[in-house]
Design a protein around this motif. Structure first.
Motif, short mmCIF file in Angstrom:
data_model
loop_
_atom_site.label_atom_id
_atom_site.label_comp_id
_atom_site.label_asym_id
_atom_site.label_seq_id
_atom_site.Cartn_x
_atom_site.Cartn_y
_atom_site.Cartn_z
N ALA A 1 -40.77 11.92 -16.17
CA ALA A 1 -38.98 12.07 -16.77
C ALA A 1 -38.51 12.51 -15.51
O ALA A 1 -37.43 12.14 -14.76
CB ALA A 1 -38.81 13.38 -17.83
N LEU A 2 -39.63 13.66 -14.72
CA LEU A 2 -38.93 14.34 -13.33
C LEU A 2 -38.74 13.54 -12.52
O LEU A 2 -38.34 14.24 -11.48
CB LEU A 2 -39.41 15.55 -13.49
CG LEU A 2 -39.08 16.38 -14.41
CD1 LEU A 2 -40.39 17.77 -13.77
CD2 LEU A 2 -38.01 16.99 -14.46
N GLY A 3 -39.51 11.92 -12.59
CA GLY A 3 -39.25 11.16 -11.89
C GLY A 3 -40.70 11.08 -10.52
O GLY A 3 -40.60 11.04 -9.22
N MET A 4 -41.82 12.36 -11.14
CA MET A 4 -42.57 12.67 -10.19
C MET A 4 -43.49 11.57 -10.22
O MET A 4 -44.22 11.53 -9.05
CB MET A 4 -43.16 14.18 -10.08
CG MET A 4 -42.21 15.19 -9.72
SD MET A 4 -42.55 16.68 -10.48
CE MET A 4 -43.71 17.04 -9.45
N THR A 5 -43.39 11.08 -10.60
CA THR A 5 -44.58 9.66 -10.74
C THR A 5 -43.35 8.55 -11.47
O THR A 5 -42.97 8.48 -12.35
CB THR A 5 -45.88 9.44 -11.62
OG1 THR A 5 -46.55 8.58 -11.32
CG2 THR A 5 -45.44 10.88 -12.92
N THR A 6 -44.41 7.22 -11.39
CA THR A 6 -43.91 5.57 -11.78
C THR A 6 -44.82 5.41 -12.34
O THR A 6 -44.21 4.32 -13.40
CB THR A 6 -43.22 5.25 -11.24
OG1 THR A 6 -44.70 4.92 -10.30
CG2 THR A 6 -42.41 4.92 -9.72
N GLN A 7 -45.73 5.76 -12.86
CA GLN A 7 -46.64 5.68 -13.77
C GLN A 7 -46.29 5.53 -15.46
O GLN A 7 -46.23 7.21 -15.90
CB GLN A 7 -48.15 5.82 -13.82
CG GLN A 7 -48.73 5.68 -12.43
CD GLN A 7 -49.85 6.07 -12.10
OE1 GLN A 7 -50.47 7.03 -12.90
NE2 GLN A 7 -51.05 5.47 -11.40
N MET A 8 -45.97 4.90 -16.19
CA MET A 8 -45.87 5.30 -17.76
C MET A 8 -46.61 4.56 -18.55
O MET A 8 -47.78 3.86 -18.99
CB MET A 8 -44.41 4.33 -17.77
CG MET A 8 -44.48 4.69 -20.24
SD MET A 8 -43.49 5.68 -19.89
CE MET A 8 -41.94 5.54 -19.41
N PRO A 9 -47.56 6.00 -19.20
CA PRO A 9 -48.54 5.79 -19.69
C PRO A 9 -48.64 5.33 -20.48
O PRO A 9 -46.79 4.95 -21.23
CB PRO A 9 -49.03 7.52 -20.65
CG PRO A 9 -47.34 8.27 -20.20
CD PRO A 9 -46.98 7.30 -19.50
N ALA A 10 -49.46 4.75 -21.60
CA ALA A 10 -49.37 3.62 -22.95
C ALA A 10 -49.06 4.39 -24.12
O ALA A 10 -47.76 3.83 -24.92
CB ALA A 10 -50.78 3.03 -23.65
N ASN A 11 -49.61 5.77 -23.87
CA ASN A 11 -48.89 6.48 -25.21
C ASN A 11 -48.12 7.84 -24.44
O ASN A 11 -48.78 8.16 -23.88
CB ASN A 11 -49.90 7.52 -25.54
CG ASN A 11 -50.76 6.36 -27.11
OD1 ASN A 11 -49.94 5.35 -27.80
ND2 ASN A 11 -51.50 5.71 -26.83
N VAL A 12 -46.85 7.87 -24.69
CA VAL A 12 -46.13 8.79 -24.60
C VAL A 12 -46.44 10.41 -25.68
O VAL A 12 -45.71 10.00 -26.58
CB VAL A 12 -44.27 8.51 -24.52
CG1 VAL A 12 -44.31 9.44 -24.25
CG2 VAL A 12 -44.19 6.96 -23.42
N VAL A 13 -46.81 11.45 -24.92
CA VAL A 13 -47.06 12.42 -25.59
C VAL A 13 -46.77 13.38 -25.46
O VAL A 13 -46.03 14.30 -24.41
CB VAL A 13 -48.83 12.84 -25.11
CG1 VAL A 13 -49.59 13.45 -25.94
CG2 VAL A 13 -49.61 11.32 -25.26
#
Length: 200
Positions: free
Chosen positions: A98-110
């Motif tokens: 959400a903060l733009g510190m990674t571009t990896q989107m996990p399969a499950n948003v927790v």
């Protein structure tokens, strides 16, 4: 007015961009009528089924012709939390994204929750997971941005933040009002407080 017409009118009058649930109509219509109406509205492409029991009256981009504008996972999570009258807080991996510190989107948003734990399949192999937490400090932040920053730092770990990530956090800290910052700072672990004071 039939049950179908009543439900369709209610949805359209609420305006585009709204997420809703079958029991939003339980006070005026039977469960069979609601179920039938929602299936028909999906078939007629009036609404979109986001997940089991979760529907969306879509925003449409007519200016640029991009079609349906889907809600974010965060929008869906917060709508569910509001409906169930529980609080949620992002986990570290969710905060980093959400903060733009990674571009990896996990399969499950927790998200952590003080309500009931549950998993919601959103489609395309993705899901939304509410994980029960008894740490009430997670849910006591006045500022959502501060909540994200603290969760992100906890995920990275003490002494492991990169210079790139520091610059990103500094940018986010600049938009947080002093009162919110001072209040929320006290909710963070001691080492996170020290790091934030250095970056502020």
């Amino acid at each position: 007015m039939s049950g179908y017409e009543h439900i369709r009118t209610t949805i359209e009058e609420a305006g585009r961009g709204r997420i809703f649930f079958p029991d939003d109509f339980a006070a005026t219509e039977s469960s069979d009528t609601v179920r039938s109406a929602l299936v028909r509205l999906c078939d007629d492409k009036v609404i979109i089924r986001l997940a089991h029991g979760i529907y969306y009256y879509p925003l449409i981009d007519r200016k640029w012709g991009m079609g349906v504008i889907y809600p974010s996972i965060d929008d869906i999570a917060r709508t569910i939390a509001s409906k169930e009258r529980c609080r949620i807080a992002p986990t570290g991996s969710t905060a980093l994204n959400a903060l733009g510190m990674t571009t990896q989107m996990p399969a499950n948003v927790v998200y952590y929750t003080d309500g009931s734990p549950r998993h919601i399949g959103i489609g395309n192999g993705r899901g939304l997971l509410f994980k029960r937490s008894t740490d009430m400090k997670r849910f006591s932040y006045q500022n959502e941005k501060m909540q994200l920053i603290v969760a992100a730092l906890r995920e990275i770990g003490n002494g492991k933040i990169s210079e790139v990530d520091k610059k990103i956090i500094v940018g986010h800290l600049k938009v947080i009002e002093e009162g919110d910052y001072l209040h929320d700072l006290t909710l963070a672990p001691a080492w996170v407080q020290k790091q934030l004071k250095e970056l502020r």
